[in-house]
Design a protein around this motif. Sequence first.
Motif, PDB file in Angstrom:
ATOM      1  N   ASP A   1     125.411  10.737 -33.592  1.00 58.22           N
ATOM      2  CA  ASP A   1     125.452  10.502 -32.156  1.00 58.22           C
ATOM      3  C   ASP A   1     126.888  10.752 -31.697  1.00 58.22           C
ATOM      4  OD1 ASP A   1     125.489   9.463 -29.545  1.00 58.22           O
ATOM      5  OD2 ASP A   1     124.199   7.773 -30.072  1.00 58.22           O
ATOM      6  N   ALA A   2     127.079  11.650 -30.723  1.00 59.09           N
ATOM      7  CA  ALA A   2     128.419  12.007 -30.255  1.00 59.09           C
ATOM      8  C   ALA A   2     128.885  11.149 -29.081  1.00 59.09           C
ATOM      9  CB  ALA A   2     128.454  13.477 -29.855  1.00 59.09           C
ATOM     10  N   PHE A   3     128.227  10.016 -28.827  1.00 55.58           N
ATOM     11  CA  PHE A   3     128.587   9.173 -27.695  1.00 55.58           C
ATOM     12  C   PHE A   3     130.038   8.730 -27.800  1.00 55.58           C
ATOM     13  CE2 PHE A   3     129.080   5.045 -25.620  1.00 55.58           C
ATOM     14  CZ  PHE A   3     128.654   5.356 -24.347  1.00 55.58           C
ATOM     15  N   GLU A   4     130.818   9.025 -26.749  1.00 53.17           N
ATOM     16  CA  GLU A   4     132.209   8.569 -26.681  1.00 53.17           C
ATOM     17  C   GLU A   4     132.272   7.330 -25.802  1.00 53.17           C
ATOM     18  OE1 GLU A   4     135.017  11.587 -25.522  1.00 53.17           O
ATOM     19  OE2 GLU A   4     133.957  13.094 -26.710  1.00 53.17           O
ATOM     20  N   MET A   5     132.859   6.291 -26.317  1.00 54.20           N
ATOM     21  CA  MET A   5     132.995   5.029 -25.600  1.00 54.20           C
ATOM     22  C   MET A   5     134.107   5.142 -24.566  1.00 54.20           C
ATOM     23  SD  MET A   5     134.103   1.326 -27.216  1.00 54.20           S
ATOM     24  CE  MET A   5     132.916   1.415 -28.525  1.00 54.20           C
ATOM     25  N   ASN A   6     133.873   4.645 -23.374  1.00 54.38           N
ATOM     26  CA  ASN A   6     134.947   4.490 -22.393  1.00 54.38           C
ATOM     27  C   ASN A   6     135.677   3.203 -22.740  1.00 54.38           C
ATOM     28  OD1 ASN A   6     134.130   6.800 -20.972  1.00 54.38           O
ATOM     29  ND2 ASN A   6     132.746   5.622 -19.689  1.00 54.38           N
ATOM     30  N   ALA A   7     137.003   3.262 -22.724  1.00 50.71           N
ATOM     31  CA  ALA A   7     137.792   2.090 -23.106  1.00 50.71           C
ATOM     32  C   ALA A   7     139.079   2.048 -22.292  1.00 50.71           C
ATOM     33  CB  ALA A   7     138.114   2.136 -24.598  1.00 50.71           C
ATOM     34  N   VAL A   8     139.594   0.844 -22.120  1.00 54.67           N
ATOM     35  CA  VAL A   8     140.842   0.637 -21.383  1.00 54.67           C
ATOM     36  C   VAL A   8     141.831  -0.110 -22.286  1.00 54.67           C
ATOM     37  CG1 VAL A   8     139.720   0.625 -19.121  1.00 54.67           C
ATOM     38  CG2 VAL A   8     140.016  -1.526 -20.352  1.00 54.67           C
ATOM     39  N   PRO A   9     143.121   0.051 -22.008  1.00 48.29           N
ATOM     40  CA  PRO A   9     144.110  -0.662 -22.816  1.00 48.29           C
ATOM     41  C   PRO A   9     143.823  -2.165 -22.856  1.00 48.29           C
ATOM     42  CG  PRO A   9     145.200   0.963 -21.456  1.00 48.29           C
ATOM     43  CD  PRO A   9     143.757   0.919 -21.013  1.00 48.29           C
ATOM     44  N   GLY A  10     143.928  -2.706 -24.059  1.00 49.15           N
ATOM     45  CA  GLY A  10     143.652  -4.120 -24.269  1.00 49.15           C
ATOM     46  C   GLY A  10     142.296  -4.375 -24.894  1.00 49.15           C
ATOM     47  N   ASP A  11     141.344  -3.436 -24.757  1.00 49.18           N
ATOM     48  CA  ASP A  11     140.049  -3.594 -25.425  1.00 49.18           C
ATOM     49  C   ASP A  11     140.279  -3.727 -26.920  1.00 49.18           C
ATOM     50  OD1 ASP A  11     138.606  -3.351 -23.067  1.00 49.18           O
ATOM     51  OD2 ASP A  11     137.827  -1.344 -23.508  1.00 49.18           O
TER      52      ASP A  11
END
Length: 122
Positions: free
Chosen positions: A76-86
């Motif tokens: 699965d090539a799903f890329e997670m959206n993430a923000v600094p601090g996660d």
Amino acid sequence: MKSYRVVQAHTSNYPNPIRLRQGERIHIGEKYEGPEAWDRWYFCENEAGIKGWVPEQIFTRSSANATEGVATEAYDAFEMNAVPGDQVIALCELNGWIWCLRETDGQQGWLPLDHLQPMPVL
């Protein structure tokens, strides 16, 4: 399992990521060539016509340098959206990317390793 903190935001450019079933036939396209250390990624197309980046370890070619191949495992090539601090837990690392689990919401997906910082082991 290793824990990481996101230090650089990541937003996926692929809202409809490629997914492969073990044994699925694929068309193998261009190899990724960029300034990042993301070796062994190929732009592939699955049987449903969906395209995306697939690590070389996930498929075998029908013959040397062939553009046709078969997925050797589910992917699965799903890329997670993430923000600094996660904070995330690494489940699999391949070619400069990590398949992560974010414990706060249970979401899983790929993040670039260079966007992460290892968290100290307590």
